[in-house]
Design a protein around this motif. Sequence first.
Motif, PDB file in Angstrom:
ATOM      1  N   THR A   1     -54.863 -25.888  39.121  1.00 36.31           N
ATOM      2  CA  THR A   1     -53.685 -25.235  38.568  1.00 36.31           C
ATOM      3  C   THR A   1     -53.808 -25.227  37.058  1.00 36.31           C
ATOM      4  N   GLU A   2     -53.427 -24.129  36.450  1.00 33.21           N
ATOM      5  CA  GLU A   2     -53.516 -24.022  34.997  1.00 33.21           C
ATOM      6  C   GLU A   2     -52.237 -23.396  34.473  1.00 33.21           C
ATOM      7  N   THR A   3     -51.674 -23.967  33.401  1.00 30.66           N
ATOM      8  CA  THR A   3     -50.456 -23.447  32.794  1.00 30.66           C
ATOM      9  C   THR A   3     -50.705 -23.191  31.329  1.00 30.66           C
ATOM     10  N   GLU A   4     -50.334 -22.018  30.874  1.00 29.11           N
ATOM     11  CA  GLU A   4     -50.422 -21.703  29.451  1.00 29.11           C
ATOM     12  C   GLU A   4     -49.255 -20.789  29.123  1.00 29.11           C
ATOM     13  N   TYR A   5     -48.427 -21.193  28.166  1.00 27.79           N
ATOM     14  CA  TYR A   5     -47.259 -20.405  27.798  1.00 27.79           C
ATOM     15  C   TYR A   5     -47.556 -19.562  26.566  1.00 27.79           C
ATOM     16  N   MET A   6     -46.883 -18.443  26.461  1.00 25.36           N
ATOM     17  CA  MET A   6     -46.984 -17.627  25.258  1.00 25.36           C
ATOM     18  C   MET A   6     -46.417 -18.423  24.088  1.00 25.36           C
ATOM     19  N   ALA A   7     -46.858 -18.122  22.907  1.00 24.94           N
ATOM     20  CA  ALA A   7     -46.413 -18.848  21.721  1.00 24.94           C
ATOM     21  C   ALA A   7     -44.894 -18.761  21.545  1.00 24.94           C
ATOM     22  N   SER A   8     -44.293 -17.654  21.936  1.00 27.24           N
ATOM     23  CA  SER A   8     -42.857 -17.483  21.747  1.00 27.24           C
ATOM     24  C   SER A   8     -42.036 -17.866  22.980  1.00 27.24           C
ATOM     25  N   ALA A   9     -42.680 -18.414  24.012  1.00 33.73           N
ATOM     26  CA  ALA A   9     -41.961 -18.746  25.246  1.00 33.73           C
ATOM     27  C   ALA A   9     -40.968 -19.869  25.016  1.00 33.73           C
ATOM     28  N   SER A  10     -39.804 -19.736  25.625  1.00 31.90           N
ATOM     29  CA  SER A  10     -38.770 -20.755  25.531  1.00 31.90           C
ATOM     30  C   SER A  10     -39.142 -21.953  26.393  1.00 31.90           C
ATOM     31  N   ALA A  11     -38.678 -23.116  25.991  1.00 30.97           N
ATOM     32  CA  ALA A  11     -38.906 -24.326  26.775  1.00 30.97           C
ATOM     33  C   ALA A  11     -37.946 -24.412  27.963  1.00 30.97           C
ATOM     34  N   ARG A  12     -36.936 -23.568  27.993  1.00 29.44           N
ATOM     35  CA  ARG A  12     -35.913 -23.609  29.044  1.00 29.44           C
ATOM     36  C   ARG A  12     -36.213 -22.598  30.142  1.00 29.44           C
ATOM     37  N   ASP A  13     -35.931 -22.987  31.374  1.00 24.01           N
ATOM     38  CA  ASP A  13     -35.971 -22.029  32.468  1.00 24.01           C
ATOM     39  C   ASP A  13     -34.750 -21.123  32.334  1.00 24.01           C
ATOM     40  N   ARG A  14     -34.867 -19.916  32.856  1.00 22.02           N
ATOM     41  CA  ARG A  14     -33.750 -18.982  32.836  1.00 22.02           C
ATOM     42  C   ARG A  14     -33.267 -18.764  34.255  1.00 22.02           C
ATOM     43  N   PHE A  15     -31.951 -18.750  34.427  1.00 17.75           N
ATOM     44  CA  PHE A  15     -31.335 -18.547  35.724  1.00 17.75           C
ATOM     45  C   PHE A  15     -30.615 -17.206  35.675  1.00 17.75           C
ATOM     46  N   LEU A  16     -31.286 -16.160  36.152  1.00 16.13           N
ATOM     47  CA  LEU A  16     -30.767 -14.807  36.005  1.00 16.13           C
ATOM     48  C   LEU A  16     -29.467 -14.573  36.760  1.00 16.13           C
ATOM     49  N   THR A  17     -29.248 -15.283  37.857  1.00  9.86           N
ATOM     50  CA  THR A  17     -27.984 -15.148  38.583  1.00  9.86           C
ATOM     51  C   THR A  17     -26.832 -15.578  37.685  1.00  9.86           C
ATOM     52  N   ILE A  18     -27.011 -16.689  36.996  1.00  5.48           N
ATOM     53  CA  ILE A  18     -25.965 -17.197  36.112  1.00  5.48           C
ATOM     54  C   ILE A  18     -25.833 -16.302  34.887  1.00  5.48           C
ATOM     55  N   GLU A  19     -26.946 -15.921  34.291  1.00  3.23           N
ATOM     56  CA  GLU A  19     -26.903 -15.041  33.122  1.00  3.23           C
ATOM     57  C   GLU A  19     -26.192 -13.731  33.446  1.00  3.23           C
ATOM     58  N   GLY A  20     -26.472 -13.175  34.618  1.00  4.70           N
ATOM     59  CA  GLY A  20     -25.835 -11.921  35.013  1.00  4.70           C
ATOM     60  C   GLY A  20     -24.332 -12.061  35.156  1.00  4.70           C
ATOM     61  N   LEU A  21     -23.878 -13.183  35.705  1.00  4.13           N
ATOM     62  CA  LEU A  21     -22.447 -13.410  35.855  1.00  4.13           C
ATOM     63  C   LEU A  21     -21.746 -13.528  34.502  1.00  4.13           C
ATOM     64  N   LEU A  22     -22.417 -14.146  33.551  1.00  3.90           N
ATOM     65  CA  LEU A  22     -21.785 -14.444  32.265  1.00  3.90           C
ATOM     66  C   LEU A  22     -22.066 -13.399  31.190  1.00  3.90           C
ATOM     67  N   TYR A  23     -22.762 -12.338  31.541  1.00  3.69           N
ATOM     68  CA  TYR A  23     -23.210 -11.344  30.570  1.00  3.69           C
ATOM     69  C   TYR A  23     -22.115 -10.886  29.604  1.00  3.69           C
ATOM     70  N   GLY A  24     -20.983 -10.485  30.080  1.00  3.00           N
ATOM     71  CA  GLY A  24     -19.931  -9.950  29.213  1.00  3.00           C
ATOM     72  C   GLY A  24     -19.111 -10.995  28.495  1.00  3.00           C
ATOM     73  N   LEU A  25     -19.377 -12.269  28.763  1.00  2.00           N
ATOM     74  CA  LEU A  25     -18.587 -13.340  28.160  1.00  2.00           C
ATOM     75  C   LEU A  25     -19.336 -14.080  27.065  1.00  2.00           C
TER      76      LEU A  25
END
Length: 191
Positions: free
Chosen positions: A150-174
């Motif tokens: 297994t090999e992991t390499e992140y882009m230089a600008s990648a965030s250290a946080r995971d993103r939860f699109l279900t939650i982001e979508g719910l909160l988009y307008g707020l």
Amino acid sequence: MALDATVGGANADSYATLAEFKAYAESVGFVYTSVYTDGVIEIAMRKATQYLDRAYRGKWKGFRSDRDQALAWPRTSSQDLPVNFLTPSFTTGVIDEDGYEIPSNTIPKQVKEAEYEATILDLGGTDLLPTYARGNAIARKRVKAGPVETETEYMASASARDRFLTIEGLLYGLTSSQPGATSGSGTLIRA
């Protein structure tokens, strides 16, 4: 210890009640009855609320309605709108992306649903507030066990946080931006 879901309460630790979470879980087909006790669910709901308040701190529209309230919601508008343009009433609440006012004494449905989704993630084993070794600034990682590699390499600008699109979508307008996003969002105003 029972959840405190008092709207604007100084000791509130959840946006929703256990009964509200159970109704939502049943409506989306999340099975909890034979797996999790009420106490375990309540702990996950507290963690979910902490996640929302910490991850979106500084990103919510408006400001807390009461200085002494424990949680980020309810909120009062920070917009300079003396009258809601959809209804002829004085505006004190946050205006959502569709132009509707969320009263300054209300927890929006989207915030509660985001808490439910975060609770489900937590119950499923996702650490919503992880500790990152050295800021999780992984340039390259390689793990090898026999023929499996297994090999992991992140882009230089990648965030250290995971993103939860279900939650982001719910909160988009707020919110003004999303946690973990590599760029924010803003409002364009034509002069």
